[in-house]
Design a protein around this motif. Structure first.
Motif, PDB file in Angstrom:
ATOM      1  N   TRP A 118       9.419   6.501  -7.049  1.00 41.30           N
ATOM      2  CA  TRP A 118       9.653   5.253  -6.333  1.00 41.30           C
ATOM      3  C   TRP A 118      10.887   4.530  -6.880  1.00 41.30           C
ATOM      4  CZ3 TRP A 118       8.902   2.657  -2.109  1.00 41.30           C
ATOM      5  CH2 TRP A 118       9.145   1.281  -2.089  1.00 41.30           C
ATOM      6  N   ASP A 119      11.029   4.490  -8.199  1.00 38.23           N
ATOM      7  CA  ASP A 119      12.186   3.813  -8.789  1.00 38.23           C
ATOM      8  C   ASP A 119      13.493   4.452  -8.332  1.00 38.23           C
ATOM      9  OD1 ASP A 119      10.657   1.968 -10.088  1.00 38.23           O
ATOM     10  OD2 ASP A 119      10.944   2.784 -12.109  1.00 38.23           O
ATOM     11  N   GLU A 120      13.518   5.774  -8.253  1.00 40.67           N
ATOM     12  CA  GLU A 120      14.735   6.464  -7.814  1.00 40.67           C
ATOM     13  C   GLU A 120      15.062   6.128  -6.362  1.00 40.67           C
ATOM     14  OE1 GLU A 120      14.418  10.440 -10.686  1.00 40.67           O
ATOM     15  OE2 GLU A 120      13.584  10.468  -8.666  1.00 40.67           O
ATOM     16  N   VAL A 121      14.057   6.181  -5.507  1.00 42.00           N
ATOM     17  CA  VAL A 121      14.293   5.915  -4.086  1.00 42.00           C
ATOM     18  C   VAL A 121      14.689   4.461  -3.868  1.00 42.00           C
ATOM     19  CG1 VAL A 121      13.199   5.835  -1.817  1.00 42.00           C
ATOM     20  CG2 VAL A 121      12.802   7.797  -3.328  1.00 42.00           C
ATOM     21  N   ALA A 122      14.007   3.530  -4.549  1.00 47.55           N
ATOM     22  CA  ALA A 122      14.355   2.119  -4.419  1.00 47.55           C
ATOM     23  C   ALA A 122      15.776   1.862  -4.894  1.00 47.55           C
ATOM     24  CB  ALA A 122      13.367   1.263  -5.209  1.00 47.55           C
ATOM     25  N   ALA A 123      16.191   2.550  -5.966  1.00 46.12           N
ATOM     26  CA  ALA A 123      17.552   2.384  -6.476  1.00 46.12           C
ATOM     27  C   ALA A 123      18.578   2.941  -5.488  1.00 46.12           C
ATOM     28  CB  ALA A 123      17.690   3.063  -7.832  1.00 46.12           C
ATOM     29  N   LEU A 124      18.293   4.103  -4.908  1.00 47.80           N
ATOM     30  CA  LEU A 124      19.191   4.673  -3.903  1.00 47.80           C
ATOM     31  C   LEU A 124      19.336   3.737  -2.706  1.00 47.80           C
ATOM     32  CD1 LEU A 124      18.022   8.403  -3.883  1.00 47.80           C
ATOM     33  CD2 LEU A 124      20.322   7.610  -4.465  1.00 47.80           C
ATOM     34  N   PRO A 151       3.386  -1.556  -8.796  1.00 49.07           N
ATOM     35  CA  PRO A 151       2.059  -1.855  -8.220  1.00 49.07           C
ATOM     36  C   PRO A 151       2.053  -1.586  -6.716  1.00 49.07           C
ATOM     37  CG  PRO A 151       2.803  -3.642  -9.642  1.00 49.07           C
ATOM     38  CD  PRO A 151       3.978  -2.720  -9.467  1.00 49.07           C
ATOM     39  N   ASP A 152       0.892  -1.201  -6.192  1.00 51.71           N
ATOM     40  CA  ASP A 152       0.779  -0.911  -4.762  1.00 51.71           C
ATOM     41  C   ASP A 152       1.280  -2.073  -3.909  1.00 51.71           C
ATOM     42  OD1 ASP A 152      -0.324   1.477  -5.468  1.00 51.71           O
ATOM     43  OD2 ASP A 152      -2.182   1.214  -4.333  1.00 51.71           O
ATOM     44  N   SER A 153       0.964  -3.305  -4.309  1.00 49.73           N
ATOM     45  CA  SER A 153       1.351  -4.458  -3.497  1.00 49.73           C
ATOM     46  C   SER A 153       2.865  -4.573  -3.377  1.00 49.73           C
ATOM     47  CB  SER A 153       0.774  -5.745  -4.094  1.00 49.73           C
ATOM     48  OG  SER A 153       1.210  -5.913  -5.437  1.00 49.73           O
ATOM     49  N   ASP A 154       3.584  -4.250  -4.448  1.00 50.43           N
ATOM     50  CA  ASP A 154       5.049  -4.312  -4.413  1.00 50.43           C
ATOM     51  C   ASP A 154       5.614  -3.216  -3.507  1.00 50.43           C
ATOM     52  OD1 ASP A 154       4.770  -6.348  -6.216  1.00 50.43           O
ATOM     53  OD2 ASP A 154       5.590  -5.251  -7.929  1.00 50.43           O
ATOM     54  N   VAL A 155       5.038  -2.021  -3.611  1.00 43.41           N
ATOM     55  CA  VAL A 155       5.512  -0.906  -2.782  1.00 43.41           C
ATOM     56  C   VAL A 155       5.265  -1.185  -1.309  1.00 43.41           C
ATOM     57  CG1 VAL A 155       5.221   1.546  -2.263  1.00 43.41           C
ATOM     58  CG2 VAL A 155       5.191   0.764  -4.648  1.00 43.41           C
ATOM     59  N   ILE A 179       1.653   4.758   4.779  1.00 43.77           N
ATOM     60  CA  ILE A 179       2.711   5.575   4.182  1.00 43.77           C
ATOM     61  C   ILE A 179       2.436   5.776   2.694  1.00 43.77           C
ATOM     62  CG2 ILE A 179       5.172   5.665   3.596  1.00 43.77           C
ATOM     63  CD1 ILE A 179       5.718   4.131   6.205  1.00 43.77           C
ATOM     64  N   LEU A 180       2.030   4.711   2.027  1.00 46.48           N
ATOM     65  CA  LEU A 180       1.752   4.803   0.591  1.00 46.48           C
ATOM     66  C   LEU A 180       0.539   5.670   0.314  1.00 46.48           C
ATOM     67  CD1 LEU A 180       2.202   3.992  -2.339  1.00 46.48           C
ATOM     68  CD2 LEU A 180       0.938   1.867  -1.872  1.00 46.48           C
ATOM     69  N   HIS A 181      -0.519   5.502   1.122  1.00 41.45           N
ATOM     70  CA  HIS A 181      -1.747   6.271   0.934  1.00 41.45           C
ATOM     71  C   HIS A 181      -2.074   7.001   2.232  1.00 41.45           C
ATOM     72  CE1 HIS A 181      -2.314   4.470  -2.920  1.00 41.45           C
ATOM     73  NE2 HIS A 181      -2.465   3.246  -2.448  1.00 41.45           N
ATOM     74  N   PRO A 182      -1.440   8.150   2.461  1.00 43.02           N
ATOM     75  CA  PRO A 182      -1.659   8.854   3.726  1.00 43.02           C
ATOM     76  C   PRO A 182      -3.063   9.409   3.888  1.00 43.02           C
ATOM     77  CG  PRO A 182      -0.323  10.179   2.246  1.00 43.02           C
ATOM     78  CD  PRO A 182      -0.446   8.822   1.619  1.00 43.02           C
ATOM     79  N   ASP A 183      -3.779   9.558   2.793  1.00 46.11           N
ATOM     80  CA  ASP A 183      -5.166   9.997   2.901  1.00 46.11           C
ATOM     81  C   ASP A 183      -5.953   9.349   1.767  1.00 46.11           C
ATOM     82  OD1 ASP A 183      -4.110  11.324   0.772  1.00 46.11           O
ATOM     83  OD2 ASP A 183      -4.658  13.331   1.432  1.00 46.11           O
TER      84      ASP A 183
END
Length: 214
Positions: A118-124, A151-155, A179-183
């Motif tokens: 997540w950190d990598e994608v958010a930075a990109l 945290p989930d809430s931030d994502v 998207i965060l929890h597809p299943d």
């Protein structure tokens, strides 16, 4: 469409124009959600016929859509729909300047390869020149995120903001949660801590650390 160095692909085709269509996002993210396409179209608030047509375009063997972004680190990111007969998948590539492509992740009904954090994608996404480009990048890469440091809430809040910016007409927060929890899964199924190495891909993708975090 230019070739990608070191990538033995097929008839690559610039897919950038597709990113402005609301039907693109359920078509791209639908397999990640693992729901019937009709249900995904309903969730995203997009006509099923439009989603179906866009998915056919994305998976057409005659032209492989490619989506490219600058990483801000002397490299491009390329997401390629590899529509090879009997070997379909979506490849997530880094293309360093003057070097061959590096496969970071592959989606073939599941994530394979190094994957992204997540950190990598958010930075990109934050490195992109306009908010809408960052939003599109965040949503394109979402299926290949294998570790979440936030945290989930931030994502969910960040994904929801990206969905709104990208023009998705459906309810942003429920879509972001899916998207965060597809299943459904238990805490025991959480992935182990992601260990970043010291490869070229790791150095390109690494977020910039603030002085306080060093």
């Amino acid at each position: 469409m230019k070739t990608i160095p070191g990538y033995d692909g097929g008839p690559l085709d610039d897919g950038g124009a597709l990113l402005g269509a609301a039907a693109f996002w359920p078509a791209h993210l639908g397999p990640h959600l693992m729901d019937p396409m009709e249900d995904v179209a309903d969730l995203f608030g997009v006509p099923f016929e439009d989603v179906e047509a866009t998915y056919r375009r994305l998976t057409d063997h005659a032209a492989w859509p490619v989506f490219t972004f600058d990483t801000g680190r002397d490299a491009r990111l390329a997401v390629v729909y590899r529509n090879l007969d009997e070997d379909e998948g979506v490849d997530y590539l880094l293309v360093p300047d003057g070097a061959e492509a590096i496969t970071v992740a592959t989606d073939e009904g599941g994530a394979f390869g190094r994957g992204l954090t997540w950190d990598e994608v958010a930075a990109l996404a934050a490195r992109q020149p306009e908010p809408i480009i960052g939003a599109r990048l965040l949503l394109l890469l979402a299926p290949m995120i294998v570790h979440f440091e936030a945290p989930d809430s931030d994502v969910v809040a960040r994904l929801a903001e990206a969905l709104r910016t990208a023009g998705v007409p459906g309810p942003a927060q429920p879509i972001a949660e899916r998207i965060l929890h597809p299943d459904d899964y238990s805490d025991d199924d959480e992935p182990a801590a992601f260990v970043r190495g010291d490869t070229l891909a790791d150095r390109i993708l690494a977020p910039v650390r603030s002085a306080s975090s060093r």
